[in-house]
Design a protein around this motif. Structure first.
Motif, PDB file in Angstrom:
ATOM      1  N   LEU A 122       4.422  -4.462 -10.162  1.00 55.41           N
ATOM      2  CA  LEU A 122       4.480  -5.734  -9.429  1.00 55.41           C
ATOM      3  C   LEU A 122       5.730  -6.513  -9.785  1.00 55.41           C
ATOM      4  N   ALA A 123       6.052  -6.602 -11.070  1.00 55.59           N
ATOM      5  CA  ALA A 123       7.248  -7.335 -11.492  1.00 55.59           C
ATOM      6  C   ALA A 123       8.515  -6.687 -10.939  1.00 55.59           C
ATOM      7  N   ILE A 124       8.563  -5.359 -10.940  1.00 54.33           N
ATOM      8  CA  ILE A 124       9.758  -4.660 -10.442  1.00 54.33           C
ATOM      9  C   ILE A 124       9.864  -4.792  -8.927  1.00 54.33           C
ATOM     10  N   ALA A 125       8.737  -4.731  -8.214  1.00 54.25           N
ATOM     11  CA  ALA A 125       8.767  -4.925  -6.759  1.00 54.25           C
ATOM     12  C   ALA A 125       9.224  -6.336  -6.409  1.00 54.25           C
ATOM     13  N   GLU A 126       8.789  -7.307  -7.181  1.00 57.76           N
ATOM     14  CA  GLU A 126       9.224  -8.686  -6.957  1.00 57.76           C
ATOM     15  C   GLU A 126      10.728  -8.817  -7.172  1.00 57.76           C
ATOM     16  N   CYS A 127      11.239  -8.157  -8.206  1.00 55.21           N
ATOM     17  CA  CYS A 127      12.681  -8.159  -8.474  1.00 55.21           C
ATOM     18  C   CYS A 127      13.436  -7.458  -7.348  1.00 55.21           C
ATOM     19  N   ALA A 128      12.877  -6.361  -6.825  1.00 52.57           N
ATOM     20  CA  ALA A 128      13.526  -5.628  -5.729  1.00 52.57           C
ATOM     21  C   ALA A 128      13.678  -6.520  -4.498  1.00 52.57           C
ATOM     22  N   ARG A 129      12.641  -7.266  -4.169  1.00 46.89           N
ATOM     23  CA  ARG A 129      12.741  -8.159  -3.010  1.00 46.89           C
ATOM     24  C   ARG A 129      13.796  -9.236  -3.247  1.00 46.89           C
ATOM     25  N   GLU A 130      13.834  -9.794  -4.458  1.00 42.59           N
ATOM     26  CA  GLU A 130      14.826 -10.829  -4.763  1.00 42.59           C
ATOM     27  C   GLU A 130      16.241 -10.283  -4.675  1.00 42.59           C
ATOM     28  N   ALA A 134      15.188  -3.183   0.856  1.00 38.99           N
ATOM     29  CA  ALA A 134      14.357  -3.053   2.056  1.00 38.99           C
ATOM     30  C   ALA A 134      12.985  -2.489   1.721  1.00 38.99           C
ATOM     31  N   GLY A 135      12.910  -1.653   0.662  1.00 38.00           N
ATOM     32  CA  GLY A 135      11.637  -1.052   0.316  1.00 38.00           C
ATOM     33  C   GLY A 135      11.676  -0.442  -1.065  1.00 38.00           C
ATOM     34  N   ILE A 136      10.526   0.058  -1.503  1.00 41.20           N
ATOM     35  CA  ILE A 136      10.424   0.659  -2.832  1.00 41.20           C
ATOM     36  C   ILE A 136       9.511   1.880  -2.741  1.00 41.20           C
ATOM     37  N   PHE A 137       9.900   2.960  -3.411  1.00 39.00           N
ATOM     38  CA  PHE A 137       9.088   4.172  -3.500  1.00 39.00           C
ATOM     39  C   PHE A 137       8.375   4.183  -4.847  1.00 39.00           C
ATOM     40  N   VAL A 138       7.047   4.327  -4.821  1.00 40.92           N
ATOM     41  CA  VAL A 138       6.246   4.294  -6.043  1.00 40.92           C
ATOM     42  C   VAL A 138       5.266   5.463  -6.032  1.00 40.92           C
ATOM     43  N   PRO A 139       4.739   5.844  -7.189  1.00 39.66           N
ATOM     44  CA  PRO A 139       3.739   6.917  -7.228  1.00 39.66           C
ATOM     45  C   PRO A 139       2.450   6.502  -6.526  1.00 39.66           C
ATOM     46  N   ARG A 140       1.710   7.494  -6.065  1.00 40.17           N
ATOM     47  CA  ARG A 140       0.413   7.216  -5.452  1.00 40.17           C
ATOM     48  C   ARG A 140      -0.494   6.576  -6.499  1.00 40.17           C
ATOM     49  N   GLY A 141      -1.090   5.456  -6.133  1.00 37.14           N
ATOM     50  CA  GLY A 141      -1.903   4.679  -7.060  1.00 37.14           C
ATOM     51  C   GLY A 141      -1.266   3.367  -7.433  1.00 37.14           C
ATOM     52  N   ALA A 147       2.462  -3.714  -2.946  1.00 38.40           N
ATOM     53  CA  ALA A 147       2.276  -4.313  -1.622  1.00 38.40           C
ATOM     54  C   ALA A 147       1.915  -5.791  -1.681  1.00 38.40           C
ATOM     55  N   LEU A 148       1.655  -6.329  -2.872  1.00 34.96           N
ATOM     56  CA  LEU A 148       1.390  -7.768  -2.993  1.00 34.96           C
ATOM     57  C   LEU A 148       2.639  -8.596  -2.714  1.00 34.96           C
ATOM     58  N   ILE A 149       3.802  -7.970  -2.774  1.00 35.27           N
ATOM     59  CA  ILE A 149       5.061  -8.684  -2.532  1.00 35.27           C
ATOM     60  C   ILE A 149       5.378  -8.613  -1.044  1.00 35.27           C
ATOM     61  N   ALA A 150       5.301  -9.763  -0.390  1.00 44.11           N
ATOM     62  CA  ALA A 150       5.559  -9.831   1.053  1.00 44.11           C
ATOM     63  C   ALA A 150       7.034  -9.580   1.341  1.00 44.11           C
ATOM     64  N   GLY A 151       7.313  -8.940   2.487  1.00 45.37           N
ATOM     65  CA  GLY A 151       8.691  -8.705   2.909  1.00 45.37           C
ATOM     66  C   GLY A 151       9.336  -7.493   2.280  1.00 45.37           C
ATOM     67  N   LEU A 152       8.555  -6.630   1.629  1.00 41.19           N
ATOM     68  CA  LEU A 152       9.088  -5.432   0.991  1.00 41.19           C
ATOM     69  C   LEU A 152       8.241  -4.237   1.444  1.00 41.19           C
TER      70      LEU A 152
END
Length: 518
Positions: A122-130, A134-141, A147-152
């Protein structure tokens, strides 16, 4: 050829951007990783070669050098496996680097190329949006968390080969869509106040604490119900709002405590560390700082049973977090700030043997021993605890005759109404009465001259500090909110003053036996 892949590294409960630079040249097969990697990352080179080979891509005569930039920031964990593998494939020309520039990558690799979930997503996805990704690839699970970070855009992948096919345009991966969130909270998982019979005064104090976010210290003999009351407090507190939910979920993710929990976290945290906990375990620490119990309880309840049995240094390090709502851990190489907005609930015996004031057994503790026992809690720390209440023992014969107790749902409705009054009063700034500054106290707790003089008289007579005077006003404001009144009245002040029971001299008589608010 040099490739550049974007990812992130956790720093405290946030994340910072990391660029994985990979250079591949013909030579003997070798992988070197530089840029302050920890042991888990240094071992990545032994996972990368078999994972890439078992995904269908040959590494034969490749001298691979991977640099993690910025090089002066220590990187931890196995979450860099996937960006390093993608970097190698881009540097070899197997995957077009142009297809990776707008995306971040995160995940641990198994030897057969499968991806395993990691923490801090979650912290890394939030940083990616900032950072404009455009998107992030993560492991299944890990998709629900990211997905809690809107706009990513979030893409879950199970295998390195699957990701490579998508990046080479042979196979499309649909963006992850979280399942609809269940409405409401799982009430059955939260202990209910209906199970606590008697203790009307203590229940009243817990209701005030939940309504105004006031710290509580309960004292009473063993078996009087102190732990039962503390464990049921989160059940009457308002549900986490969206911002608070993201904060709590991020903290649990970065600390590795999110496993087997639904995301986002909606229930307020409840932490109850043992009294043998160290100062570092309580507020955070280590050579590379990790959050402690006060941060894991952020926006929830920190319950400290056997309060005087905690080491003195552990209790004293709580003073600054309780006052400011955050804690800063300083080390030679870095400084990390952790959130620590907690509602402290502490419990203790009234004396060393535990039976003072209990009609069932006789206390044999001298006044000197009692003073020594209570003296383990310093005056400055006691000043930061708003409500001090006795929880007397209730005879079993009386418990059997008592009517059914109020359920948490009914108490929670009153708490929510009081919180709604506070939200309206502070207009989106502060959220609770306990957070009021001196300026807000002057504005929202103004008293007529007669009441001001009465309060000053009691404060002087009882020897309270200026901090306690302010806390009495805040508590009186919360009591008035629970009763739906705009102005603080005399009864509110007297009730608030009655909740400073440990500030009174022991020689003044037995502990308070009447139940306040019964």
């Amino acid at each position: 050829m040099v490739s550049r892949i974007c990812c992130g590294a956790p720093l405290g409960v946030r994340a910072v951007p990391i660029v994985v630079e990979t250079d591949v040249r013909p030579n003997l097969l070798k992988v070197s990783i530089v840029g302050l990697p920890d042991t888990a990352m240094r071992e990545s080179k032994d996972r990368l070669i078999p994972a890439i080979t078992n995904s269908g891509f040959a590494l034969v005569r490749d001298d691979i050098v991977i640099n993690l930039s910025p090089a002066d920031l220590r990187k931890e964990g196995a979450a860099f496996d996937l960006p390093m593998a993608v970097g190698i494939l881009c540097a070899k020309g197997i995957v077009p680097e142009s297809r990776t520039r707008d995306y971040w990558f995160l995940g641990e690799l198994a030897l057969d190329g499968h991806l395993r979930p990691v923490r801090s997503v979650l912290a890394i996805a939030e940083c990616a949006r900032e950072q404009g990704a455009a998107g992030i690839f993560v492991p299944r699970g890990n998709g629900g968390e990211a997905a809690l970070i809107a706009g990513l855009a979030v893409y879950e992948v199970a295998h390195l080969a699957e990701l490579c096919r998508a990046l080479r345009s042979r196979e499309e991966i649909e963006p992850f869509r979280p399942p609809p969130e269940e409405d409401g909270r799982d009430e059955s998982a939260v202990p209910d106040f209906a199970e606590v019979k008697g203790q009307a005064g203590a229940k009243r104090v817990m209701e005030i604490a939940a309504a105004g976010h006031h710290n509580v210290l309960m004292f009473g003999p063993p078996g009087s119900g102190k732990s039962m009351l503390g464990k049921r407090l989160p059940g009457v507190m308002p549900a986490l709002n969206e911002r608070e939910s993201i904060e709590v979920t991020r903290i649990l993710s970065c600390s590795g405590h999110l496993k087997n929990q639904p995301v986002p976290v909606r229930r307020r945290p409840f932490r109850a560390p043992h009294h043998t906990a160290s100062a570092a375990a309580m507020v955070g620490g280590g050579s590379h700082p990790r959050p402690g119990e006060v941060t894991l309880a952020h926006k929830g309840v920190l319950f400290l049973d056997e309060f005087p049995e905690f080491p003195r240094i552990v209790l004293e390090v709580l003073r600054q977090p309780l006052e400011d709502g955050w804690v800063t851990i300083s080390r030679a190489v870095q400084q990390v700030t952790f959130p620590a907005d907690v509602l402290l609930v502490a419990a203790m015996n009234p004396c060393p043997c535990g039976w003072r004031g209990d009609p069932r057994r006789r206390c044999r503790c001298s006044l000197e021993r009692i003073q020594q026992y209570r003296g383990r809690i310093s005056g400055p720390l006691l000043d930061r605890i708003d409500l001090q209440v006795e929880v007397p023992a209730v005879p079993i014969s009386r418990i059997r005759k008592l009517p059914p107790a109020e359920p948490s749902r009914v108490i929670g409705e009153r708490v929510n109404q009081a919180r709604a009054r506070q939200y309206g009063r502070f207009r989106g700034g502060l959220t609770t009465n306990a957070s009021m500054s001196a300026k807000e106290l002057e504005e929202h707790c103004r008293l007529p001259d007669a009441l001001s003089e009465m309060l000053e008289h009691h404060v002087e007579r009882l020897g309270f500090t200026t901090r306690v005077h302010a806390k009495v006003l805040r508590i009186a404001r919360t009591i008035a909110d629970l009763d739906g009144r705009d102005a603080i009245c005399r009864e509110d002040l007297l009730e608030a003053l009655s909740y400073r029971q440990l500030d009174r001299p022991i020689e003044s008589g037995t502990l308070q036996e009447a139940e306040v608010g019964s």
